[in-house]
Design an enzyme around this catalytic site. Structure first.
Site, PDB file in Angstrom:
ATOM      1  CG  ASN A  32      -1.872  -1.062   1.403  1.00 19.94           C
ATOM      2  OD1 ASN A  32      -2.220  -1.423   2.524  1.00 19.94           O
ATOM      3  ND2 ASN A  32      -2.322  -1.663   0.309  1.00 19.94           N
ATOM      4  CG  LEU A  33       3.646   1.222   3.046  1.00 15.83           C
ATOM      5  CD1 LEU A  33       4.901   0.897   3.857  1.00 15.83           C
ATOM      6  CD2 LEU A  33       2.663   2.022   3.890  1.00 15.83           C
ATOM      7  CB  CYS A  60      -5.181  -0.941  -7.876  1.00 18.20           C
ATOM      8  SG  CYS A  60      -6.084   0.575  -8.234  1.00 18.20           S
ATOM      9  CB  CYS A  67     -27.093  10.180  -8.191  1.00 17.65           C
ATOM     10  SG  CYS A  67     -27.917   8.735  -8.903  1.00 17.65           S
ATOM     11  CG  ASN A 119     -15.831  -2.272  -2.525  1.00 16.66           C
ATOM     12  OD1 ASN A 119     -17.061  -2.320  -2.408  1.00 16.66           O
ATOM     13  ND2 ASN A 119     -15.054  -1.801  -1.554  1.00 16.66           N
TER      14      ASN A 119
END
Lengths: 77, 282
Positions: free
Chosen positions: B72-73, B199, B182, B141
């Protein structure tokens, strides 16, 4: 039905599609649908939304617009 | 520029805001009285959380049920190497507390579902006495994305939408206070699970969510200030490789299943969010 349609795939390319040629290449006799346009540019209706004048159109409807905008559904965050 | 409701420390901290006519002490007070729920403390959520905290948004909720992973970093810059393995909401909340003590940060280590969203957004959570002004969709998601849209549309709560894919991003704002569209006006149904890549399988440019998330934070600040032109009715498309922006005009759809003239969805409980986010048959 228009004879040519501009398919503007946002973030990718813009395609000019000749509907008469597309109809001639098919053998169903059915009118060309928005899903047929997507197939012509190698996109699945599952991954995009087709907009005409800023609103989505059902992919199975016959093409009535001469310019459509295609937006890709993306989910990353 | 003195405002008795901003103390000396706040006047110094927010001096570059307060000095501008478009913000001023009154605008800064609005930010300090504002409340924002950020759904997702990942790539998009990181810059949103950082800039809203720095701006002095008074109450900042963070929802995520995930833990920080080393992968994640590269893009989720609110977390550091020492946070690997920690709940993302804890790591993000610690960042906010260290940055700005004016912010009342609330960490919700849970998943946003049709069972939890009313407590989280609407303010029926026992910890709080009121809800949030704005929801930021920084999720990864479609189930969460469509749920946030439906809940905010039905409840009249402003929603910032952002999404990223490889080198491109999409951003728009749904104030949900008038005739604007919307998310379902643009994308009526979610794709079937597995038909749209994420991703983890396609990769994502690390700085991309920084750009897109900063635009989301900009929109939220403007919304709270009541200043500027929001991205209402415009979907902003960003292409990092071409370094280009394009806006697509989008309009409220009379056939929209949630805000159309004859909506199928009158409650989030009408919808099965784990599939294509359509009305449940049962």
């Amino acid at each position: 039905m228009p004879t040519r349609v501009t398919v503007d795939v946002k973030g990718e390319d813009t395609h000019e599609i000749d509907l008469e040629r597309l109809a001639a290449s098919g053998n169903s006799g059915e009118p060309i649908s928005y899903a047929d346009l997507l197939a012509e540019v190698d996109l699945s209706p599952h991954e995009v939304s087709v907009l005409v004048d800023g609103r989505p159109v059902p992919e199975d409807q016959p093409v009535e617009a001469d310019h459509v905008t295609v937006l890709r559904l993306i989910k990353g965050g | 520029m003195t405002d008795l409701r901003l103390d000396a420390t706040q006047l110094e901290r927010y001096s570059r805001h307060v000095i501008m006519d478009e913000v001023g002490p009154e605008g800064q007070r609005r930010l300090l009285e504002g409340s924002v729920l950020v759904v997702g403390a990942g790539g998009l959520g990181s810059p949103v959380i950082q800039y809203l905290a720095a701006a002095g948004v008074g109450r900042l909720g963070i929802v995520d049920d995930d833990v920080v992973e080393r992968s994640n970093l590269q893009r989720q810059i609110v977390h550091g190497d020492d946070d690997v393995g920690r709940p993302k909401v804890e790591s993000a909340a610690d960042y906010v507390r260290a940055l700005n003590p004016d912010v009342d940060v609330r960490a919700h280590e849970t998943r946003v579902t049709s069972e939890t969203i009313d407590d989280l957004v609407g303010g029926t959570d026992g910890e709080r006495t009121d809800g949030y002004d704005v929801v930021v969709d920084a999720s990864d998601n479609f189930a969460t994305r469509y749920l946030c849209n439906d809940y905010c549309t039905l409840s009249g709560i402003a929603l910032s939408h952002g999404a990223i894919y490889r080198f491109e991003g999409q951003v728009t704002t749904f104030p949900n206070d008038g005739d604007g569209p919307c998310y379902r006006c643009i994308f009526p149904e979610a794709p079937e699970p597995g038909t749209v890549p994420d991703c983890a399988t396609t990769g994502v440019l690390g700085v991309l969510p920084g750009t897109v998330g900063c635009i989301q934070a900009t929109e939220v600040v403007k919304y709270l200030l009541g200043a500027g032109e929001l991205l209402e009715g415009r979907l902003l498309m960003y292409d990092a490789m071409g370094l280009s922006f394009e806006t697509v005009d989008v309009r409220r759809n009379p056939d929209c299943p949630v805000c159309g003239d004859d909506p199928e969805i009158e409650s989030i409980h009408d919808v099965g969010y784990e599939g294509s986010c359509t009305v449940s048959s049962d």
